[in-house]
Design an enzyme around this catalytic site. Structure first.
Site, PDB file in Angstrom:
ATOM      1  N   GLY A  49      46.591 -36.931 -28.733  1.00 11.68           N
ATOM      2  CA  GLY A  49      45.869 -38.022 -27.995  1.00 11.68           C
ATOM      3  C   GLY A  49      44.432 -37.537 -28.153  1.00 11.68           C
ATOM      4  N   ASN A  66      52.617 -36.290 -18.722  1.00 11.42           N
ATOM      5  CA  ASN A  66      52.869 -36.749 -20.055  1.00 11.42           C
ATOM      6  C   ASN A  66      54.328 -37.588 -19.796  1.00 11.42           C
ATOM      7  OD1 ASN A  66      53.409 -37.550 -22.818  1.00 11.42           O
ATOM      8  ND2 ASN A  66      54.374 -35.299 -23.104  1.00 11.42           N
ATOM      9  N   GLY A  67      54.291 -38.694 -20.374  1.00 11.78           N
ATOM     10  CA  GLY A  67      55.403 -39.451 -20.213  1.00 11.78           C
ATOM     11  C   GLY A  67      55.478 -40.859 -19.280  1.00 11.78           C
ATOM     12  N   TYR A  83      58.220 -37.335 -35.993  1.00 14.66           N
ATOM     13  CA  TYR A  83      56.507 -37.613 -36.229  1.00 14.66           C
ATOM     14  C   TYR A  83      55.856 -36.980 -35.430  1.00 14.66           C
ATOM     15  CZ  TYR A  83      53.008 -41.553 -36.162  1.00 14.66           C
ATOM     16  OH  TYR A  83      52.091 -42.292 -36.315  1.00 14.66           O
ATOM     17  N   CYS A 129      50.325 -38.207 -24.390  1.00 14.62           N
ATOM     18  CA  CYS A 129      49.654 -37.064 -23.982  1.00 14.62           C
ATOM     19  C   CYS A 129      50.223 -35.881 -24.382  1.00 14.62           C
ATOM     20  CB  CYS A 129      49.612 -37.047 -22.336  1.00 14.62           C
ATOM     21  SG  CYS A 129      48.967 -38.676 -21.657  1.00 14.62           S
TER      22      CYS A 129
END
Ligand code: SF4
Length: 473
Positions: free
Chosen positions: A38, A112-113, A253, A12
């Protein structure tokens, strides 16, 4: 970026803003700049006249917020979310921010996570009478916050956050304040910015700030709870700072090349990864090319250091329909050809160095190597600007289970044979850390290398779920 083709996906991106008359519009632009984190769903929640208003849906930010939908979100504060969805997490009810309404005040949360002790906390809460709609980390946090109802809001939040383990970046919005929290190891990127000295913004990546004219102030610190309201901004702690372990994959990335994490620009870090790779491996070749988009910076660095000219040997078709972003193996494989094409004039008759940033299952690499060979490349030497991926991620990145990872239990020579290259070489873990340049000796500047080494910076519990095993909300 070919994440949708490789089975390597960020969960996310989060955004928050306080003190702007067009908060929802700002959140919309911010989410645009985070879209690469996302593509499956997006949502924005604002606070207006002491009410939380929410609009969300499945699709790209543009698809969700078309027409006058943003006009339904007045207010001076907002949080927003873009998400990548695992197989179990589809459906509008799973799209964040999630809003929890109660007589004691409402709360919107975006996250997020991955909380590694979520299952244990959920069992504990259920024994005390909590009823869950899902297994989501976000809902666990909401229940924990509600539990300590007799405490002031800040204390409730701190008590709740202190019980979480793992990697998390939360933005929470109430009628009175915007709260921002980062896990004790600071594993996911989360930055604070400011517009004109009065409007505070927070985002997973600083690329979101550039688009809305905000200046980066600093990263949210590990274990920090930032409180932003009409009185200004305050910093508190819900946990002591542990050794910093930022996700290395952000540099390799995930993050956009124009983003900075802790003052280190992603494009420049990737160039250094490519340079270091060229120092670690020696190849006789005619041309260097990178797999678009995320490997281009590393390929430029490799070319600069090796003296072999960089050329655009592969191009990306940017207009492939979203049908091809479905996370099924068959579509992933078929999608490679739709997404990439070789430039025959560049590779024909040449010894090509193909720089890539990761090999996950190997199926994509194999197809790209074949594509280059079919276009006439004489030799194809694959170099990867990261160490081999050998272990799963427990922190919210949907890296396949280790049984699906091509590098687990195989030698480099075996992988090379499977992808059909003439040679294959990876960057060393030491090279990765030194090239990124965070100074790993400093406990405040460390990396997570879990998926490269199998050594994780936090506790992993027997029932810690991987992202694709969760019914995410
Ligand atoms: Fe990032 Fe890998 Fe650590 Fe997951 S295990 S947080 S992908 S470095």
């Amino acid at each position: 970026m070919l994440s949708e083709l490789r089975g390597l996906n960020e969960e996310c991106g989060v955004f928050g803003i306080w003190g702007h008359e067009n908060a929802a519009q700002m959140a919309y632009y911010g989410l645009h700049a985070l879209q690469h984190r996302g593509q499956e769903a997006a949502g924005i929640c604002t606070v207006h006249d002491d009410h939380l208003l929410i609009e969300k849906g499945e699709g790209l930010v543009n698809d969700v917020f078309h027409g006058d939908r943003l006009n339904k979100l007045p207010g001076h504060a907002a949080i927003g979310h873009v998400r990548y969805t695992t197989d179990g997490g589809r459906g509008i009810e799973n799209v964040q921010p999630l809003v929890f309404r109660s007589t004691t005040g409402s709360l919107a949360i975006a996250h997020n996570g991955n909380v590694t002790n979520a299952s244990e906390l959920k069992r504990h809460l259920e024994r005390q009478g909590s009823i869950f709609q899902s297994t989501s980390d976000t809902e666990v946090l909401a229940h924990l916050i509600k539990k300590n109802i007799s405490y002031p809001q800040n204390e409730r939040l701190k008590k709740a956050l202190a019980q979480l383990q793992g990697a998390f970046a939360f933005v929470l919005l109430t009628e009175d304040a915007l709260y921002v929290a980062q896990d004790p190891n600071g594993m996911r990127p989360l930055s604070l910015g400011c517009i004109g000295g009065e409007t505070w913004v927070v985002a997973s990546e600083t690329s979101a700030f550039d688009l809305i004219g905000a200046e980066t102030v600093r990263s949210v610190e590990p274990g920090e709870l930032v409180i932003i309201d009409d009185k200004g901004i305050r910093s508190d702690r819900f946990a002591p700072k542990a050794n910093r372990a930022i996700c290395s994959m952000e540099y390799i990335y995930f993050s956009r090349p124009d983003s900075d994490i802790d003052g280190i620009n992603i494009h420049m870090a990737r160039k250094r990864l490519g340079k270091r790779l060229a120092q670690e491996v020696k190849i006789d070749a005619d041309v260097v090319t990178g797999v678009p988009d995320s490997s281009i910076s590393a390929a430029i660095g490799f070319a600069e250091e090796s003296g072999i000219p960089y050329e655009m040997g592969l191009i990306k078709n940017r207009y492939v329909g979203r049908t091809f972003i479905q996370p099924s193996q068959e579509l992933r494989e078929r999608g490679v050809k739709m997404k990439l094409s070789p430039v025959r004039q560049v590779v024909e008759g040449k010894r090509v160095v193909m720089v890539d940033d990761s090999i996950v299952r190997g199926t994509t690499s194999k197809k790209i190597v074949k594509m280059l060979r079919d276009a006439g490349a004489k030799e194809i030497h694959v170099v990867i600007s990261a160490p081999p991926l050998i272990a799963p991620c427990f922190y919210g990145v949907d890296i396949s289970t280790d049984s699906e990872l091509i590098a687990t239990g195989r030698t480099t020579e075996e992988i090379c044979e499977l992808i059909g290259a003439d040679s294959l070489q990876f960057l060393s873990a030491k090279g990765l850390v030194e090239a990124v340049g965070r100074n790993d000796e400093d406990p405040n500047r460390g990396h997570c290398l879990g998926c490269f080494t199998g050594n994780y910076p936090t506790n992993i519990f027997a029932d810690t779920k991987l992202p694709h095993e969760k019914e995410l909300v």
